[in-house]
Design a protein around this motif. Structure first.
Motif, PDB file in Angstrom:
ATOM      1  N   VAL A   1      71.662  38.223 -12.460  1.00  0.00           N
ATOM      2  CA  VAL A   1      72.183  36.951 -12.986  1.00  0.00           C
ATOM      3  C   VAL A   1      71.222  36.326 -13.992  1.00  0.00           C
ATOM      4  O   VAL A   1      71.656  35.694 -14.967  1.00  0.00           O
ATOM      5  CB  VAL A   1      72.513  35.953 -11.853  1.00  0.00           C
ATOM      6  CG1 VAL A   1      73.606  36.504 -10.953  1.00  0.00           C
ATOM      7  CG2 VAL A   1      71.295  35.566 -11.059  1.00  0.00           C
TER       8      VAL A   1
ATOM      9  N   ILE B   1      81.074  35.391 -14.598  1.00  0.00           N
ATOM     10  CA  ILE B   1      79.833  34.616 -14.594  1.00  0.00           C
ATOM     11  C   ILE B   1      79.412  34.287 -16.022  1.00  0.00           C
ATOM     12  O   ILE B   1      78.809  33.245 -16.283  1.00  0.00           O
ATOM     13  CB  ILE B   1      78.706  35.371 -13.849  1.00  0.00           C
ATOM     14  CG1 ILE B   1      77.551  34.413 -13.551  1.00  0.00           C
ATOM     15  CG2 ILE B   1      78.215  36.574 -14.647  1.00  0.00           C
ATOM     16  CD1 ILE B   1      76.471  35.015 -12.665  1.00  0.00           C
TER      17      ILE B   1
ATOM     18  N   ILE C   1      81.022  29.932  -9.435  1.00  0.00           N
ATOM     19  CA  ILE C   1      81.079  29.979 -10.898  1.00  0.00           C
ATOM     20  C   ILE C   1      81.927  28.837 -11.434  1.00  0.00           C
ATOM     21  O   ILE C   1      81.562  28.166 -12.399  1.00  0.00           O
ATOM     22  CB  ILE C   1      81.641  31.339 -11.369  1.00  0.00           C
ATOM     23  CG1 ILE C   1      80.659  32.462 -11.050  1.00  0.00           C
ATOM     24  CG2 ILE C   1      81.936  31.310 -12.872  1.00  0.00           C
ATOM     25  CD1 ILE C   1      81.234  33.854 -11.257  1.00  0.00           C
TER      26      ILE C   1
ATOM     27  N   SER D   1      80.602  25.908 -13.821  1.00  0.00           N
ATOM     28  CA  SER D   1      81.299  25.877 -15.107  1.00  0.00           C
ATOM     29  C   SER D   1      81.869  24.490 -15.384  1.00  0.00           C
ATOM     30  O   SER D   1      81.732  23.958 -16.493  1.00  0.00           O
ATOM     31  CB  SER D   1      82.414  26.922 -15.105  1.00  0.00           C
ATOM     32  OG  SER D   1      83.206  26.812 -16.260  1.00  0.00           O
TER      33      SER D   1
ATOM     34  N   ILE E   1      74.380  29.251  -9.205  1.00  0.00           N
ATOM     35  CA  ILE E   1      75.577  30.008  -8.833  1.00  0.00           C
ATOM     36  C   ILE E   1      75.258  30.980  -7.700  1.00  0.00           C
ATOM     37  O   ILE E   1      76.008  31.097  -6.715  1.00  0.00           O
ATOM     38  CB  ILE E   1      76.130  30.769 -10.050  1.00  0.00           C
ATOM     39  CG1 ILE E   1      76.703  29.789 -11.077  1.00  0.00           C
ATOM     40  CG2 ILE E   1      77.190  31.785  -9.638  1.00  0.00           C
ATOM     41  CD1 ILE E   1      77.119  30.443 -12.387  1.00  0.00           C
TER      42      ILE E   1
ATOM     43  N   ASP F   1      83.434  33.386  -7.129  1.00  0.00           N
ATOM     44  CA  ASP F   1      84.270  32.789  -8.168  1.00  0.00           C
ATOM     45  C   ASP F   1      84.328  31.269  -8.040  1.00  0.00           C
ATOM     46  O   ASP F   1      84.391  30.552  -9.044  1.00  0.00           O
ATOM     47  CB  ASP F   1      85.682  33.390  -8.134  1.00  0.00           C
ATOM     48  CG  ASP F   1      86.356  33.224  -6.781  1.00  0.00           C
ATOM     49  OD1 ASP F   1      85.664  32.885  -5.807  1.00  0.00           O
ATOM     50  OD2 ASP F   1      87.574  33.448  -6.709  1.00  0.00           O
TER      51      ASP F   1
ATOM     52  N   SER G   1      82.302  35.522 -22.838  1.00  0.00           N
ATOM     53  CA  SER G   1      82.764  36.412 -21.767  1.00  0.00           C
ATOM     54  C   SER G   1      83.479  37.634 -22.332  1.00  0.00           C
ATOM     55  O   SER G   1      83.427  38.722 -21.754  1.00  0.00           O
ATOM     56  CB  SER G   1      83.683  35.655 -20.798  1.00  0.00           C
ATOM     57  OG  SER G   1      84.812  35.146 -21.467  1.00  0.00           O
TER      58      SER G   1
ATOM     59  N   GLY H   1      81.255  31.154 -16.960  1.00  0.00           N
ATOM     60  CA  GLY H   1      80.667  29.985 -16.306  1.00  0.00           C
ATOM     61  C   GLY H   1      79.370  29.552 -16.961  1.00  0.00           C
ATOM     62  O   GLY H   1      79.150  28.361 -17.223  1.00  0.00           O
TER      63      GLY H   1
END
Length: 274
Positions: free
Chosen positions: A183, A41, A96, A100, A81, A93, A203, A44
């Motif tokens: 989040v 995440i 994301i 993204s 998301i 996923d 990330s 993204g």
């Protein structure tokens, strides 16, 4: 150059303080994200941040106003998301990946309209913590307090939903609210980490200290504390080394983190054999 001489520079003091605050946030939240298999995440939301930065640069906003304008966009994207994965029957996923792709496409489009990638955009892509201003440090400190307060306030709920979300839900916990808190806190952290390691490497700062700590920690709280310590140590070492050797700061921090992970993994493997 000795330590006292290096610390005599105001920009180094701001970089070390700001980098340490952001390292703690990324490391602490990273433990929750890694264990919940939500570590991507950060990637993204980083791409959404890229689109937001391109938009802010298109309108020539000052760096402080840029940070403040990016925050609501990234928060909204984080909620997007979450809602996509909950309401549209899309796995996390995939949600994301959708957000993204939209973020990176928007950034590329705006950069193209503005006449191509410029130096300012590249500094946000790959980080430039040494250029952090006093105003940006103040914003980082405020957001640090907000995120840490959120983690402390919802720690028990985050802990329960991290290890068994279905059991937490059946026990009466509002797991949707906990997911929302997680989040949103991650979104705030991503905006801050942009200055340390850059959009392309955010990330890594969320994942590497956490997975390194999980190699050696024997309990959840120990893992959080260890991850925070690893995050701060690697950021401080990365900033110092990049300044002395004239290296890219973000990339240096990430590679040091990876070296720490290899050491932690080797130590765990050695302990298993002995």
């Amino acid at each position: 150059m000795n330590l006292n001489e290096m610390l005599s520079y105001g920009f180094m003091q701001r970089a070390l303080i700001g980098g340490s605050l952001i390292a703690i946030l990324c490391s602490v939240l990273g433990v929750f994200l890694v264990l919940r298999r939500l570590s991507l995440i950060g990637d993204g939301l980083a791409h959404v941040t890229f689109g937001s930065v391109a938009l802010a640069l298109f309108f020539r906003l000052h760096s402080v106003y840029m940070t403040l304008s990016i925050i609501p966009v990234v928060l909204a994207s984080a909620m997007g998301i979450l809602k996509l994965s909950q309401k549209a029957r899309i796995y996390g996923d995939a949600a994301i990946g959708m957000v993204s792709a939209i973020g990176i496409a928007t950034g590329v489009l705006l950069a193209s309209v503005a006449g191509g990638f410029n130096i300012d955009l590249f500094s946000y892509l790959f980080g430039n913590i040494l250029s952090i201003s006093s105003s940006e440090l103040g914003i980082a400190a405020v957001l640090f307090c907000i995120v840490i307060a959120g983690v402390v306030m919802f720690y028990n709920e985050l802990f329960a939903s991290t290890f068994d979300e279905e059991l937490a839900k059946s026990s009466g916990l509002n797991t949707d609210r906990i997911n929302t808190v997680l989040v949103l806190l991650t979104a705030l952290t991503v905006v801050l980490a942009m200055k340390v390691v850059g959009i392309m490497l955010i990330s890594a700062l969320l994942i590497l200290p956490a997975v390194s700590a999980l190699q050696i920690a024997k309990g959840f709280k120990t893992a959080i504390v260890s991850a925070a310590g690893i995050g701060v140590a690697t950021v401080v070492c990365g900033i110092s080394l990049s300044f002395v050797m004239n290296l890219p700061t973000g990339a240096t921090i990430v590679l040091i983190n990876f070296a720490v992970f290899l050491c932690a993994f080797a130590a765990r493997s050695l302990l298993r054999h002995t």
